[in-house]
Design a protein around this motif. Structure first.
Motif, PDB file in Angstrom:
ATOM      1  N   THR A 250       0.583  32.992 -21.934  1.00 20.00           N
ATOM      2  CA  THR A 250       0.134  34.374 -21.788  1.00 20.00           C
ATOM      3  C   THR A 250      -0.556  34.574 -20.440  1.00 20.00           C
ATOM      4  O   THR A 250      -0.379  35.609 -19.795  1.00 20.00           O
ATOM      5  N   LEU A 251      -1.335  33.593 -20.009  1.00 19.20           N
ATOM      6  CA  LEU A 251      -2.026  33.670 -18.719  1.00 19.20           C
ATOM      7  C   LEU A 251      -1.036  33.963 -17.588  1.00 19.20           C
ATOM      8  O   LEU A 251      -1.279  34.824 -16.738  1.00 19.20           O
ATOM      9  N   VAL A 252       0.086  33.282 -17.579  1.00 19.66           N
ATOM     10  CA  VAL A 252       1.093  33.467 -16.530  1.00 19.66           C
ATOM     11  C   VAL A 252       1.794  34.812 -16.689  1.00 19.66           C
ATOM     12  O   VAL A 252       1.956  35.553 -15.718  1.00 19.66           O
ATOM     13  N   ARG A 253       2.192  35.146 -17.903  1.00 21.82           N
ATOM     14  CA  ARG A 253       2.901  36.415 -18.130  1.00 21.82           C
ATOM     15  C   ARG A 253       2.044  37.616 -17.742  1.00 21.82           C
ATOM     16  O   ARG A 253       2.509  38.534 -17.076  1.00 21.82           O
ATOM     17  N   LYS A 254       0.783  37.621 -18.160  1.00 25.00           N
ATOM     18  CA  LYS A 254      -0.091  38.756 -17.840  1.00 25.00           C
ATOM     19  C   LYS A 254      -0.383  38.815 -16.348  1.00 25.00           C
ATOM     20  O   LYS A 254      -0.400  39.901 -15.761  1.00 25.00           O
ATOM     21  N   ALA A 255      -0.632  37.670 -15.733  1.00 28.29           N
ATOM     22  CA  ALA A 255      -0.916  37.656 -14.290  1.00 28.29           C
ATOM     23  C   ALA A 255       0.270  38.181 -13.492  1.00 28.29           C
ATOM     24  O   ALA A 255       0.096  38.863 -12.483  1.00 28.29           O
ATOM     25  N   ARG A 256       1.460  37.890 -13.953  1.00 27.46           N
ATOM     26  CA  ARG A 256       2.673  38.338 -13.253  1.00 27.46           C
ATOM     27  C   ARG A 256       3.037  39.785 -13.553  1.00 27.46           C
ATOM     28  O   ARG A 256       3.909  40.360 -12.920  1.00 27.46           O
ATOM     29  N   GLY A 257       2.415  40.359 -14.569  1.00 20.73           N
ATOM     30  CA  GLY A 257       2.753  41.721 -14.960  1.00 20.73           C
ATOM     31  C   GLY A 257       3.939  41.785 -15.900  1.00 20.73           C
ATOM     32  O   GLY A 257       4.471  42.853 -16.163  1.00 20.73           O
ATOM     33  N   ALA A 258       4.354  40.648 -16.441  1.00 21.25           N
ATOM     34  CA  ALA A 258       5.484  40.602 -17.367  1.00 21.25           C
ATOM     35  C   ALA A 258       5.072  40.999 -18.779  1.00 21.25           C
ATOM     36  O   ALA A 258       5.914  41.213 -19.638  1.00 21.25           O
ATOM     37  N   GLU A 259       3.776  41.105 -19.018  1.00 18.31           N
ATOM     38  CA  GLU A 259       3.228  41.507 -20.311  1.00 18.31           C
ATOM     39  C   GLU A 259       2.096  42.487 -20.020  1.00 18.31           C
ATOM     40  O   GLU A 259       1.411  42.364 -19.000  1.00 18.31           O
ATOM     41  N   ALA A 260       1.899  43.450 -20.914  1.00 20.34           N
ATOM     42  CA  ALA A 260       0.858  44.456 -20.714  1.00 20.34           C
ATOM     43  C   ALA A 260      -0.471  43.795 -20.361  1.00 20.34           C
ATOM     44  O   ALA A 260      -0.892  42.838 -21.007  1.00 20.34           O
ATOM     45  N   HIS A 261      -1.099  44.324 -19.314  1.00 20.99           N
ATOM     46  CA  HIS A 261      -2.339  43.753 -18.803  1.00 20.99           C
ATOM     47  C   HIS A 261      -3.110  44.865 -18.110  1.00 20.99           C
ATOM     48  O   HIS A 261      -2.569  45.526 -17.218  1.00 20.99           O
ATOM     49  N   LYS A 262      -4.340  45.074 -18.511  1.00 15.86           N
ATOM     50  CA  LYS A 262      -5.162  46.143 -17.931  1.00 15.86           C
ATOM     51  C   LYS A 262      -5.248  46.019 -16.407  1.00 15.86           C
ATOM     52  O   LYS A 262      -5.278  47.007 -15.696  1.00 15.86           O
ATOM     53  N   GLY A 263      -5.252  44.781 -15.922  1.00 19.56           N
ATOM     54  CA  GLY A 263      -5.347  44.558 -14.483  1.00 19.56           C
ATOM     55  C   GLY A 263      -4.011  44.586 -13.765  1.00 19.56           C
ATOM     56  O   GLY A 263      -3.903  44.102 -12.637  1.00 19.56           O
TER      57      GLY A 263
END
Length: 170
Positions: free
Chosen positions: A118-131
């Protein structure tokens, strides 16, 4: 009475759990985490992001949450060198505790298929992420994190990623 004792005994045996509760999970070594921690602190550790209490990924940094009460967000002064090391220790524990079983698989596979995390997916924008995407795929920040996961930390890449901040999420 005899039925109650037998039921209690069976219940206790059934709830005893595994005989060896320790897990053999691999993580990248703590000794190699300072460069990726610096990158995460700069990109993710602000007070409006992962530098606030209550987040599942908690990042201590001068930009946000501080471990020592005498250190304040935004201040460069740290109470002592030990407090900085303690903050990075806590960042490491936060990162490796998010998905320990998946992290183990990525590490055992020498960093292959990091998108399982999840850390990688969110950082890449591949998963919903507020940032949004603070570390787009292929960016210095992404490559810094992937190098750490594969056991080949590239310190200068992480330093560069910490200095190349992404545009604001708003």
């Amino acid at each position: 009475m005899r039925v109650a004792v037998i039921t209690l005994a069976l219940t206790l045996v059934g709830c005893s759990g595994p005989t060896d509760p320790t897990l053999d999970l691999r993580t990248p070594p703590r000794e190699t985490f300072d460069p990726p921690s610096g990158m995460l602190e700069a990109r993710c550790g602000s007070l409006d992001c992962h530098g606030q209490v209550g987040r599942s990924l908690l990042i201590y940094s001068k930009y946000g949450l501080r471990l020592e009460p005498s250190d304040r967000p935004g201040g460069d002064k740290l109470s002592d060198a030990g407090s900085r090391e303690s903050e990075r220790d806590q960042n490491y524990l936060s990162v490796v505790a998010i998905e320990p079983e998946l992290l183990d698989r990525v590490v055992r596979d020498s960093g292959a298929h990091p998108e399982r995390l999840t850390l990688v997916r969110k950082a890449r924008g591949a998963e919903a992420h507020k940032g949004n995407a603070p570390s787009r795929e292929g960016s210095d920040a992404d490559r810094c994190l992937l190098a750490w996961l594969s056991g080949n930390v590239e310190e200068q890449l992480c330093v560069s990623a910490a200095q190349q901040l992404p545009p604001p999420a708003w």
